[in-house]
Design a protein around this motif. Structure first.
Motif, mmCIF file in Angstrom:
data_model
loop_
_atom_site.group_PDB
_atom_site.id
_atom_site.type_symbol
_atom_site.label_atom_id
_atom_site.label_comp_id
_atom_site.label_asym_id
_atom_site.label_seq_id
_atom_site.Cartn_x
_atom_site.Cartn_y
_atom_site.Cartn_z
ATOM 1 N N THR A 146 41.817 23.468 -86.965
ATOM 2 C CA THR A 146 40.890 24.377 -86.291
ATOM 3 C C THR A 146 39.450 23.878 -86.393
ATOM 4 N N ASP A 147 38.689 24.158 -85.368
ATOM 5 C CA ASP A 147 37.249 23.930 -85.439
ATOM 6 C C ASP A 147 36.526 25.246 -85.684
ATOM 7 N N ASP A 148 37.209 26.196 -86.315
ATOM 8 C CA ASP A 148 36.633 27.519 -86.557
ATOM 9 C C ASP A 148 35.215 27.408 -87.116
ATOM 10 N N GLY A 149 34.395 28.345 -86.682
ATOM 11 C CA GLY A 149 32.968 28.272 -86.979
ATOM 12 C C GLY A 149 32.248 27.681 -85.781
ATOM 13 N N HIS A 150 33.025 26.956 -84.966
ATOM 14 C CA HIS A 150 32.518 26.389 -83.712
ATOM 15 C C HIS A 150 33.483 26.787 -82.609
ATOM 16 N N THR A 151 33.007 26.718 -81.375
ATOM 17 C CA THR A 151 33.876 27.026 -80.242
ATOM 18 C C THR A 151 34.369 25.705 -79.649
ATOM 19 N N ASN A 152 35.548 25.720 -79.033
ATOM 20 C CA ASN A 152 36.112 24.493 -78.470
ATOM 21 C C ASN A 152 35.667 24.363 -77.023
ATOM 22 N N GLU A 153 34.525 23.731 -76.834
ATOM 23 C CA GLU A 153 33.998 23.646 -75.467
ATOM 24 C C GLU A 153 34.747 22.622 -74.620
ATOM 25 N N ASP A 154 35.267 21.565 -75.256
ATOM 26 C CA ASP A 154 35.951 20.500 -74.511
ATOM 27 C C ASP A 154 37.428 20.861 -74.310
ATOM 28 N N ALA A 155 37.755 21.278 -73.095
ATOM 29 C CA ALA A 155 39.108 21.762 -72.807
ATOM 30 C C ALA A 155 40.148 20.647 -72.966
ATOM 31 N N ARG A 156 39.806 19.428 -72.590
ATOM 32 C CA ARG A 156 40.785 18.344 -72.698
ATOM 33 C C ARG A 156 41.088 18.024 -74.164
ATOM 34 N N LEU A 157 40.049 18.034 -74.973
ATOM 35 C CA LEU A 157 40.272 17.781 -76.406
ATOM 36 C C LEU A 157 41.226 18.827 -76.987
ATOM 37 N N LEU A 158 41.058 20.076 -76.567
ATOM 38 C CA LEU A 158 41.944 21.126 -77.070
ATOM 39 C C LEU A 158 43.380 20.905 -76.577
ATOM 40 N N ALA A 173 44.386 26.599 -84.334
ATOM 41 C CA ALA A 173 43.732 27.913 -84.306
ATOM 42 C C ALA A 173 42.370 27.786 -83.652
ATOM 43 N N VAL A 174 42.044 28.759 -82.795
ATOM 44 C CA VAL A 174 40.768 28.681 -82.073
ATOM 45 C C VAL A 174 39.895 29.914 -82.294
ATOM 46 N N HIS A 175 38.621 29.635 -82.450
ATOM 47 C CA HIS A 175 37.585 30.666 -82.406
ATOM 48 C C HIS A 175 37.261 30.814 -80.918
ATOM 49 N N PRO A 269 22.180 43.697 -91.838
ATOM 50 C CA PRO A 269 22.895 42.438 -91.536
ATOM 51 C C PRO A 269 24.259 42.334 -92.219
ATOM 52 N N ILE A 270 24.546 43.231 -93.159
ATOM 53 C CA ILE A 270 25.868 43.208 -93.790
ATOM 54 C C ILE A 270 26.961 43.437 -92.740
ATOM 55 N N PHE A 271 26.610 44.091 -91.638
ATOM 56 C CA PHE A 271 27.571 44.346 -90.552
ATOM 57 C C PHE A 271 27.536 43.255 -89.478
ATOM 58 N N LYS A 272 26.743 42.220 -89.701
ATOM 59 C CA LYS A 272 26.612 41.152 -88.698
ATOM 60 C C LYS A 272 27.747 40.154 -88.880
ATOM 61 N N VAL A 273 28.559 40.005 -87.839
ATOM 62 C CA VAL A 273 29.757 39.178 -87.954
ATOM 63 C C VAL A 273 30.074 38.584 -86.590
ATOM 64 N N ALA A 274 30.798 37.465 -86.585
ATOM 65 C CA ALA A 274 31.187 36.824 -85.329
ATOM 66 C C ALA A 274 32.703 36.634 -85.293
ATOM 67 N N PRO A 275 33.386 37.107 -84.243
ATOM 68 C CA PRO A 275 32.862 37.926 -83.159
ATOM 69 C C PRO A 275 32.358 39.273 -83.670
ATOM 70 N N PRO A 276 31.476 39.909 -82.892
ATOM 71 C CA PRO A 276 30.814 41.117 -83.385
ATOM 72 C C PRO A 276 31.747 42.333 -83.429
ATOM 73 N N LEU A 277 31.336 43.325 -84.200
ATOM 74 C CA LEU A 277 32.027 44.617 -84.174
ATOM 75 C C LEU A 277 31.902 45.168 -82.761
ATOM 76 N N ARG A 278 32.988 45.686 -82.232
ATOM 77 C CA ARG A 278 33.027 46.129 -80.828
ATOM 78 C C ARG A 278 32.995 47.646 -80.723
ATOM 79 N N GLU A 279 33.563 48.162 -79.608
ATOM 80 C CA GLU A 279 33.528 49.610 -79.344
ATOM 81 C C GLU A 279 34.837 50.269 -79.776
ATOM 82 N N ARG A 280 34.819 51.592 -79.821
ATOM 83 C CA ARG A 280 35.998 52.353 -80.241
ATOM 84 C C ARG A 280 37.252 51.966 -79.433
ATOM 85 N N ALA A 281 37.091 51.789 -78.124
ATOM 86 C CA ALA A 281 38.260 51.463 -77.287
ATOM 87 C C ALA A 281 38.868 50.116 -77.687
ATOM 88 N N ASP A 282 38.017 49.180 -78.118
ATOM 89 C CA ASP A 282 38.526 47.887 -78.581
ATOM 90 C C ASP A 282 39.307 48.062 -79.885
#
Ligand SMILES: [Zn+2]
Length: 422
Positions: A146-158, A173-175, A269-282
């Motif tokens: 996984t390159d977690d912590g980073h996003t996989n921008e290069d589709a061919r590499l993935l 595994a992908v972020h 900032p204790i609630f700051k996370v990636a991906p972020p906390l979403r809405e109730r429906a999520d």
């Protein structure tokens, strides 16, 4: 040394199995009908479960030991009822060389906590430009790429990475976040971000990337694992892909199952996370997806930072929530006790599914099974007290929440890795 756990209420991924006297000997369950033992524990009123397995832990080793180290991280995991964790490779240096994996595994054997497994980078340096040496990494012990912590921008590499990893029998595994759509977003884009005047990260950054990655999996084949799923639409896309027979699995974190972006109103900032906390429906969609198996696994994404870093102003503070020590009591209390979520399914998602995902055997409470076990107290309520965490990250979004289901004994291969009885 033999250990007898008497009068425990057994629960595994098949659900509640009734009471038994479990004898542990030589790292295995030797009997469910008692027997002679040097140590006897009266477990009346407690649940005995297969110990948990975390597919997504940031141990910060090598290089960021000020945030966490092998000893604090693996002992924190054991205190949370985990027998094994998979450490993420976004360290300093990045875990992209066999020597680093071998050194980590060697060091971890000297720690009296959970066992360590290591995820290696998919791309060299996690830079997304060329593949890491996957087969050498696998030989050194990598269980996931996984390159977690980073996003996989290069589709061919993935796509190529998925294909190579599949030949080695290892999932990728992908972020799943589109970096350009996320841009500089720090919280979920919606009413809350607007009211706070903070840059938003839209749900579509995740769902668009999941849609792309599912197409890449269809093309490249291989086993695609989606980390920390956080959106309603993301869950829907995974469900559709599974219905079509695609080889995709997904995980969800304790925070995305229990918190919404309304927690951000205090700008803490204790609630700051990636991906972020979403809405109730999520959150509701994720709970439903976990229950119906669309989401296979609960993974913590335990992401410790120093308190100084987390007390910086909101825009500068790093992303991440530490949660190894509260994951099970949190979900047991909030999902099982309050909402009637099936306990057997939670145990499956935290103990069996992650092991199976990596091709291991799931622990079932049967004679002969590996004695990775956790005893939890379903009745005694205790507030979350982060200052008492074993993890170096002594803060928590759930500080003060009254929870039940705290682990009181964790066995790893029959060895006592954590104990808080009586
Ligand atoms: Zn991530």
């Amino acid at each position: 040394m033999r250990l007898l756990i008497k009068n425990a209420q057994l629960v595994d991924d098949r659900g509640e199995l009734g009471r038994a006297d479990v004898l542990v000997e030589a790292g295995r369950i030797a009997s469910l009908e008692g027997g002679e033992a040097e140590h006897v524990i009266d477990a009346s009123g407690h649940f005995l479960l297969p110990a948990f397995f975390d597919l997504h832990t940031h141990l910060r080793v090598p290089g960021q030991e000020v945030k966490e180290d092998l000893s604090s991280g693996l002992r924190a995991a054991a205190a949370g009822g985990f027998a094994e964790v998979v450490a993420m490779p976004n360290t300093d240096p990045v875990i992209d060389r066999p020597e680093v994996i071998r050194a980590l595994l060697g060091q971890a054997r000297r720690v009296d906590g959970a066992r360590l497994s290591v995820a290696a980078a998919l791309s060299a340096g996690q830079e997304g430009r060329r593949l890491a040496e996957l087969s050498r990494l696998k030989d050194a012990g990598a269980v996931l790429f996984t390159d977690d912590g980073h996003t996989n921008e290069d589709a061919r590499l993935l796509a190529v990475g998925l294909r190579y990893a599949a030949a080695l029998g290892v999932p990728v595994a992908v972020h799943a976040e589109d970096a350009t759509l996320r841009a500089d977003g720090v919280v979920h884009e919606g009413e809350v971000s607007e009211r706070l005047g903070l840059p938003g990260n839209p749900a579509e950054a995740e769902s668009a990337r999941i849609a792309r990655d599912l197409e890449i999996q269809r093309y490249g084949k291989g086993h695609l694992h989606i980390q920390h799923l956080s959106t309603y639409t993301g869950a829907k896309l995974v469900r559709q892909a599974k219905a079509k027979g695609q080889r995709v699995t997904a995980e969800v974190t304790p925070h995305h199952l229990t918190l919404t972006d309304e927690a951000l109103f205090g700008l803490d900032p204790i609630f700051k996370v990636a991906p972020p906390l979403r809405e109730r429906a999520d959150v509701e969609a994720l709970i439903a997806a976990l229950e119906d198996g669309t989401v296979d696994v609960v993974a913590t994404d335990h992401a410790p930072h120093t308190l100084d870093e987390k007390e910086a102003d909101f825009l500068r503070a790093p992303f991440g929530i530490p949660n190894l020590e509260v994951a099970f009591p949190l979900l047991f209390t909030e999902l099982v006790k309050k909402r009637g979520f099936p306990l057997g399914r939670l145990v499956e998602a935290m103990a069996s599914a992650p092991r199976r995902l990596l091709g291991r055997e799931a622990v079932r409470l049967e004679v002969g099974a590996r004695a990775d076990l956790v005893l939890v107290d379903p009745k005694r309520a205790r507030p979350v007290t982060p200052e008492g965490f074993i993890s170096k990250a002594k803060y928590s979004p759930w500080a003060g929440w009254e929870l039940v289901g705290w682990p009181v004994l964790t066995l790893v291969d029959g060895r006592v890795a954590y104990e808080a009885l009586g």
